[in-house]
Write a protein that holds these residues in place. Structure first.
Motif, mmCIF file in Angstrom:
data_model
loop_
_atom_site.group_PDB
_atom_site.id
_atom_site.type_symbol
_atom_site.label_atom_id
_atom_site.label_comp_id
_atom_site.label_asym_id
_atom_site.label_seq_id
_atom_site.Cartn_x
_atom_site.Cartn_y
_atom_site.Cartn_z
ATOM 1 N N UNK A 291 44.524 27.108 40.231
ATOM 2 C CA UNK A 291 43.215 27.596 40.673
ATOM 3 C C UNK A 291 43.354 28.702 41.723
ATOM 4 N N UNK A 292 44.320 28.540 42.618
ATOM 5 C CA UNK A 292 44.577 29.578 43.626
ATOM 6 C C UNK A 292 45.061 30.854 42.939
ATOM 7 N N UNK A 293 45.931 30.701 41.961
ATOM 8 C CA UNK A 293 46.433 31.866 41.221
ATOM 9 C C UNK A 293 45.293 32.593 40.517
ATOM 10 N N UNK A 294 44.392 31.834 39.882
ATOM 11 C CA UNK A 294 43.233 32.449 39.204
ATOM 12 C C UNK A 294 42.348 33.179 40.212
ATOM 13 N N UNK A 295 42.145 32.554 41.374
ATOM 14 C CA UNK A 295 41.305 33.167 42.399
ATOM 15 C C UNK A 295 41.921 34.464 42.918
ATOM 16 N N UNK A 296 43.242 34.493 43.021
ATOM 17 C CA UNK A 296 43.920 35.713 43.473
ATOM 18 C C UNK A 296 43.848 36.801 42.397
ATOM 19 N N UNK A 297 43.978 36.412 41.136
ATOM 20 C CA UNK A 297 43.953 37.387 40.047
ATOM 21 C C UNK A 297 42.562 37.952 39.805
ATOM 22 N N UNK A 298 41.518 37.141 40.045
ATOM 23 C CA UNK A 298 40.158 37.605 39.774
ATOM 24 C C UNK A 298 39.776 38.758 40.704
ATOM 25 N N UNK A 299 40.506 38.906 41.795
ATOM 26 C CA UNK A 299 40.243 40.020 42.699
ATOM 27 C C UNK A 299 40.490 41.377 42.069
ATOM 28 N N UNK A 300 41.246 41.412 40.982
ATOM 29 C CA UNK A 300 41.496 42.680 40.284
ATOM 30 C C UNK A 300 40.335 43.081 39.373
ATOM 31 N N UNK A 301 39.412 42.146 39.141
ATOM 32 C CA UNK A 301 38.272 42.411 38.253
ATOM 33 C C UNK A 301 37.123 43.015 39.064
ATOM 34 N N UNK A 302 36.745 44.237 38.749
ATOM 35 C CA UNK A 302 35.669 44.915 39.476
ATOM 36 C C UNK A 302 34.278 44.625 38.915
ATOM 37 N N UNK A 303 34.216 43.839 37.838
ATOM 38 C CA UNK A 303 32.928 43.640 37.159
ATOM 39 C C UNK A 303 32.191 42.383 37.610
ATOM 40 N N UNK A 304 32.856 41.509 38.357
ATOM 41 C CA UNK A 304 32.211 40.232 38.712
ATOM 42 C C UNK A 304 31.349 40.403 39.965
ATOM 43 N N UNK B 277 36.579 38.499 53.636
ATOM 44 C CA UNK B 277 36.526 37.051 53.817
ATOM 45 C C UNK B 277 35.397 36.387 53.033
ATOM 46 N N UNK B 278 34.551 37.191 52.393
ATOM 47 C CA UNK B 278 33.385 36.636 51.698
ATOM 48 C C UNK B 278 33.723 36.051 50.334
ATOM 49 N N UNK B 279 34.802 36.494 49.721
ATOM 50 C CA UNK B 279 35.146 36.013 48.385
ATOM 51 C C UNK B 279 34.312 36.625 47.291
ATOM 52 N N UNK B 280 33.577 37.703 47.605
ATOM 53 C CA UNK B 280 32.678 38.302 46.612
ATOM 54 C C UNK B 280 33.069 39.717 46.222
ATOM 55 N N UNK B 281 34.086 40.266 46.864
ATOM 56 C CA UNK B 281 34.470 41.660 46.608
ATOM 57 C C UNK B 281 35.835 41.730 45.920
ATOM 58 N N UNK B 282 35.936 42.620 44.973
ATOM 59 C CA UNK B 282 37.233 42.857 44.344
ATOM 60 C C UNK B 282 38.133 43.593 45.330
ATOM 61 N N UNK B 283 39.425 43.651 45.019
ATOM 62 C CA UNK B 283 40.359 44.337 45.912
ATOM 63 C C UNK B 283 40.011 45.819 46.023
ATOM 64 N N UNK B 284 39.618 46.403 44.913
ATOM 65 C CA UNK B 284 39.313 47.830 44.920
ATOM 66 C C UNK B 284 38.048 48.134 45.719
ATOM 67 N N UNK B 285 36.967 47.365 45.466
ATOM 68 C CA UNK B 285 35.705 47.640 46.164
ATOM 69 C C UNK B 285 35.775 47.265 47.637
ATOM 70 N N UNK B 286 36.584 46.253 47.965
ATOM 71 C CA UNK B 286 36.691 45.827 49.361
ATOM 72 C C UNK B 286 37.758 46.546 50.148
ATOM 73 N N UNK B 287 38.668 47.210 49.450
ATOM 74 C CA UNK B 287 39.720 47.944 50.140
ATOM 75 C C UNK B 287 40.801 47.058 50.731
ATOM 76 N N UNK B 288 41.124 45.957 50.044
ATOM 77 C CA UNK B 288 42.199 45.079 50.522
ATOM 78 C C UNK B 288 43.089 44.710 49.346
ATOM 79 N N UNK B 289 43.934 43.699 49.496
ATOM 80 C CA UNK B 289 44.937 43.441 48.469
ATOM 81 C C UNK B 289 45.062 41.957 48.154
ATOM 82 N N UNK B 290 45.806 41.705 47.101
ATOM 83 C CA UNK B 290 46.141 40.346 46.680
ATOM 84 C C UNK B 290 46.800 39.576 47.808
#
Length: 316
Positions: free
Chosen positions: A128-141, A215-228
């Protein structure tokens, strides 16, 4: 000691402490640049992860409660859209309402979590942690349907549920009793408190380089400007901070107990009061200490008044 009442008080204290932090954090947002405040960011490192953990520990599969929560979400979502003159829609939760559909989804998945036993539960959490980390690459959610937050915070819910199942399987004691039996020494309690303060100091030192959106858990890495790597570190920080708070939470009745008994009511209703005060607080340019004092007093007032009203008039 009667462990059942003591454990109930323990979790009421935990929920009450966390909901007070939720309200305090949302009031800080009302001030100019409040979301850039270092203390605000520190709160967001652990307060929602730990709140979700509590929901998982106390959670049970109940189709009736799931349906009730979804109906409540629909009513509040439509009401918020109408009263704030927004476009009527139900797919993207308004502000704090994301927690209701998220809680419904997590509860629906409890039968699947129940299928795992023993060490397989650790693999589930890791997956589940791995999925949560990977979903950060998706800009559509993003904020749509609260999906990103549902995925990002789900490991905490599952962890809370599995911790409860672990102690139930042992048939000896609850988590609260287990913790209480190991922290009776004043020196140990002092050490945990100092450890928490030390960690807080370290985070506050680096907080200016951290964006609240991370820290919100709602932004992708690209839109939030952070990383995995930051999201991974966030899970680690949440576990460490959360463990320290779990270890020192008392099993005796406190002011937090009253708030915790009506934590969901406070969560859902405090936003109205915060919205009403936002025009006033947003114009305030005050010293940081005064900002904290005003937010703390208002948070206590909101939690106290809402919990009393909720006891008189039935609400969640």
């Amino acid at each position: 000691m009667d462990t059942k009442p003591a454990e109930r008080i323990y979790w009421d204290n935990m929920k009450g402490f966390l909901i007070l932090l939720v309200v305090f954090g949302h009031l800080l947002e009302c001030f100019p640049d409040g979301s850039r405040d270092s203390v605000y960011k520190l709160i967001y490192v652990f307060h929602m992860p730990l709140f979700v953990f509590c929901s998982g520990y106390l959670g049970r599969y109940s189709p009736r409660k799931i349906l009730k929560g979804l109906l409540l979400y629909l009513v509040l979502q439509l009401s918020c859209c109408m009263f704030t003159f927004r476009e009527i829609q139900i797919t993207t939760p308004v502000w704090i309402l994301w927690y209701l559909p998220a809680l419904a989804v997590w509860r629906m998945l409890l039968p699947f979590l129940e299928e795992c036993r023993g060490r397989a539960r650790l693999l589930v959490i890791a997956a589940l942690v791995a999925c949560a980390c990977l979903v950060g690459f998706d800009n559509t959610i993003g904020y749509y349907a609260g999906l990103s937050r549902i995925i990002v915070f789900f490991p905490y819910f599952a962890a809370g549920y599995y911790v409860k199942r672990y102690f139930q399987d042992r048939e000896t004691e609850s988590m609260a009793s287990w913790l209480y039996g190991r922290r009776t020494e004043p020196v140990l309690r002092l050490f945990i408190a100092l450890f928490f303060l030390l960690l807080s100091g370290v985070f506050l030192h680096f907080a200016p380089w951290v964006k609240a959106e991370w820290l919100y858990g709602a932004h992708s890495y690209q839109s939030g400007g952070y990383s995995l790597w930051f999201r991974g570190a966030q899970y680690l920080m949440a576990v460490v901070f959360g463990s320290a708070i779990l270890a020192v939470m008392p099993q005796k009745k406190t002011l937090f107990t009253i708030f915790g008994q009506k934590s969901l009511s406070i969560y859902l209703l405090h936003g109205v009061a915060a919205d009403m005060l936002k025009p006033v607080l947003s114009e305030a340019v005050s010293a940081t200490a005064l900002r904290y004092a005003v937010s703390a007093v208002l948070a206590l007032a909101f939690c106290g008044s809402i919990s009393m009203i909720a006891k008189k008039i039935y609400f969640f």
